[in-house]
Design a protein around this motif. Structure first.
Motif, mmCIF file in Angstrom:
data_model
loop_
_atom_site.group_PDB
_atom_site.id
_atom_site.type_symbol
_atom_site.label_atom_id
_atom_site.label_comp_id
_atom_site.label_asym_id
_atom_site.label_seq_id
_atom_site.Cartn_x
_atom_site.Cartn_y
_atom_site.Cartn_z
ATOM 1 N N LYS A 262 1.042 -1.188 0.010
ATOM 2 C CA LYS A 262 -0.145 -0.086 0.013
ATOM 3 C C LYS A 262 0.947 1.193 0.170
ATOM 4 O O LYS A 262 1.689 1.200 0.834
ATOM 5 N N LYS A 264 2.626 4.627 0.794
ATOM 6 C CA LYS A 264 2.746 5.146 1.993
ATOM 7 C C LYS A 264 2.223 6.865 1.843
ATOM 8 O O LYS A 264 2.088 7.426 0.652
ATOM 9 N N ASN A 265 1.615 7.174 2.898
ATOM 10 C CA ASN A 265 1.120 8.521 3.091
ATOM 11 C C ASN A 265 2.320 9.464 2.800
ATOM 12 O O ASN A 265 3.635 9.193 3.317
ATOM 13 N N PRO A 266 2.448 10.535 1.950
ATOM 14 C CA PRO A 266 3.762 11.442 1.738
ATOM 15 C C PRO A 266 4.077 12.148 3.037
ATOM 16 O O PRO A 266 5.582 11.893 3.047
ATOM 17 N N LEU A 267 3.280 12.292 4.224
ATOM 18 C CA LEU A 267 3.754 12.908 5.342
ATOM 19 C C LEU A 267 4.728 11.716 5.922
ATOM 20 O O LEU A 267 5.511 12.016 6.792
ATOM 21 N N ASP A 268 4.641 10.392 5.760
ATOM 22 C CA ASP A 268 5.406 9.491 6.357
ATOM 23 C C ASP A 268 6.996 9.412 5.774
ATOM 24 O O ASP A 268 7.920 8.652 6.427
ATOM 25 N N ALA A 341 -6.971 12.546 9.628
ATOM 26 C CA ALA A 341 -5.521 13.202 9.908
ATOM 27 C C ALA A 341 -5.112 13.196 11.288
ATOM 28 O O ALA A 341 -4.343 13.743 11.634
ATOM 29 N N LYS A 343 -3.326 11.160 12.876
ATOM 30 C CA LYS A 343 -1.998 10.797 12.971
ATOM 31 C C LYS A 343 -0.834 12.052 13.052
ATOM 32 O O LYS A 343 0.293 12.087 13.174
ATOM 33 N N TYR A 344 -1.503 12.968 12.148
ATOM 34 C CA TYR A 344 -0.732 14.131 11.600
ATOM 35 C C TYR A 344 -0.864 15.497 12.059
ATOM 36 O O TYR A 344 -0.601 16.559 11.634
ATOM 37 N N PRO A 372 -2.009 19.195 4.512
ATOM 38 C CA PRO A 372 -1.695 17.934 3.700
ATOM 39 C C PRO A 372 -2.873 17.873 2.624
ATOM 40 O O PRO A 372 -3.825 18.087 2.848
ATOM 41 N N PHE A 374 -4.045 15.487 1.154
ATOM 42 C CA PHE A 374 -5.261 14.352 1.147
ATOM 43 C C PHE A 374 -6.178 14.851 2.225
ATOM 44 O O PHE A 374 -7.481 14.546 2.001
ATOM 45 N N GLU A 378 -10.270 15.211 0.647
ATOM 46 C CA GLU A 378 -11.102 14.386 1.402
ATOM 47 C C GLU A 378 -11.978 14.982 2.405
ATOM 48 O O GLU A 378 -12.806 14.446 2.700
#
Length: 423
Positions: A262, A264-268, A341, A343-344, A372, A374, A378
């Motif tokens: 899957k 990864k989220n760009p922030l990761d 969001a 987590k961020y 972000p 996303f 969303e």
């Protein structure tokens, strides 16, 4: 002579009459083998209630429908029934709470429940409005029960029976512990009542739901059935040719292609930050005194301006915020949709003013130097706000951040109606 109740045996509206009958000392029997959708569509049933709703009580003098009316009828079968209180004012208060249980508790529970079961169109703003109205009603009920064991007087009345049966559907289907814990006197009242012998005989063991049911997915439109006519031989041959043989399984020692990971989220993928967001959230939650000296100072000690950014937001349509609970509900819905969001991000949303129109302003901490993408894609609420990046080199803006984090009042010269935190 007993009365006959037409309903399924798990209907909370039927419970009202059955519990009232236990207290009154009359016999009410459920129709055996009642099947919803079948039994209530028969000509005999529709003659008793033309719209086919349950429950219906069949009496020697004719049928009675509507659950509260049935419960009242059963209660009236005993002269001077204490379920109606001991005075005219008691009776007035009993009727008051019966209406409250129906119009403020049951109606909002149904507005929350039915769309999630696929029985009505699911609209998030409508659900938010129903939940907000329900919380308002439970708050009023909680205040009354803070100094009263029962709704009216010092013993069970018909008001308690109707209220408890309506709350029953909420506790067992929708209202999880974290929801009801905001209303401790309502919790105490409900569990006290459902464990009374006459209630328990009808309800059995009651358990609180552990989750809110997910929204029922929309059903796909049924496909038209294929013609039963046999296909010509030529077409059958053509179709047979189209069918590909199954791929051979890998021989021993061969490996099947691994599923694609899957993305990864760009922030990761950003460089590691010295700021651990969960540490800040814990500090914020656990600081109960000396907030400026502990939490605010701790925030700036942790803050990493290279790995995170701070943003102010202002609602674009504050002129529309004329009703307090609708405005609060609007903000609550925004925070609910921002869950993607968590987590961020960390956020504070302030509802400002003592009179309408109310102003909605917010402060958000995001991972990275931009909001972000996303989240912008969303969460539709984002476009309802004007966003500007905070410049912490500007002492006035830095102090504004401090005041928003600590719910400073007055804020920019006005009182706070409410402050909500996303963490």
């Amino acid at each position: 002579m007993f009365q006959i109740l037409h309903s399924g045996n798990r209907n909370k509206n039927a419970y009202k009459a059955l519990i009232a009958a236990e207290y009154t000392g009359v016999e009410v029997k459920l129709v055996p083998d009642f099947e919803m959708g079948v039994s209530n569509k028969t000509p005999e049933f529709l003659k008793m209630n033309p719209i086919g709703k349950v429950p219906v009580l069949e009496t020697p003098d004719g049928p009675v429908f509507e659950s509260n009316a049935i419960a009242r009828y059963v209660t009236h079968l005993k002269a001077d029934n204490p379920l109606f209180g001991s005075s005219h004012i008691d009776y007035g208060h009993i009727e008051q709470w019966i209406d409250f249980a129906s119009l403020e508790i049951d109606a909002n529970l149904l507005s929350w429940f039915r769309p999630r079961m696929g029985r009505a169109i699911y609209l998030p703003p409508a659900e938010e409005a129903a939940i907000s109205a329900l919380k308002r009603a439970l708050g009023a009920l909680n205040t009354h029960l803070a100094s009263n064991t029962y709704l009216v007087g010092h013993s069970v009345t018909l008001a308690d029976i109707v209220m408890t049966c309506n709350l029953y559907s909420g506790f067992t289907r929708l209202m999880i512990k974290s929801f009801t814990s905001d209303f401790p006197h309502v919790e105490r009242y409900f569990w006290t009542l459902v464990n009374q012998p006459n209630f328990k005989k009808i309800l059995g063991e009651v358990k609180q739901t552990e989750s809110v049911p997910p929204v029922a997915s929309a059903k796909k439109p049924s496909q038209p059935k294929e013609s039963a006519k046999p296909k010509p031989k030529d077409e059958s041959k053509k179709e047979a040719k189209k069918v590909e043989p199954p791929k051979p399984k890998p021989e021993a020692g061969e490996e099947e292609e691994a599923p694609k990971p899957k993305p990864k989220n760009p922030l990761d993928l950003l460089p590691p930050s010295k700021m651990i967001l969960d540490d800040w959230k814990k500090l914020y939650s656990n600081t109960k005194t000396n907030f400026r000296e502990v939490a605010i100072k701790g925030f700036w000690d942790m803050y990493d301006p290279e790995g995170y950014s701070l943003w102010f937001c202002d609602y674009k349509y504050n002129d529309e915020n004329t009703v307090s609970f609708v405005t609060l509900n609007k903000v609550g819905g925004f925070l609910q949709r921002m869950d993607l969001a968590r987590k961020y991000a960390f956020g504070k949303m302030l509802v400002i003013g003592s009179e309408p129109p109310f102003k909605v302003k917010g402060l958000w901490l995001f991972r990275g130097q931009e909001i972000p993408q996303f989240v912008l894609d969303e969460c539709y609420d984002m476009e309802l706000y004007d966003w500007r990046k905070a410049d912490i080199a500007d002492e006035a803006q830095k102090e504004r951040v401090n005041q928003m984090i600590e719910d400073h009042e007055p804020f920019e010269g006005e009182p706070l109606l409410d402050a909500k935190c996303f963490k």
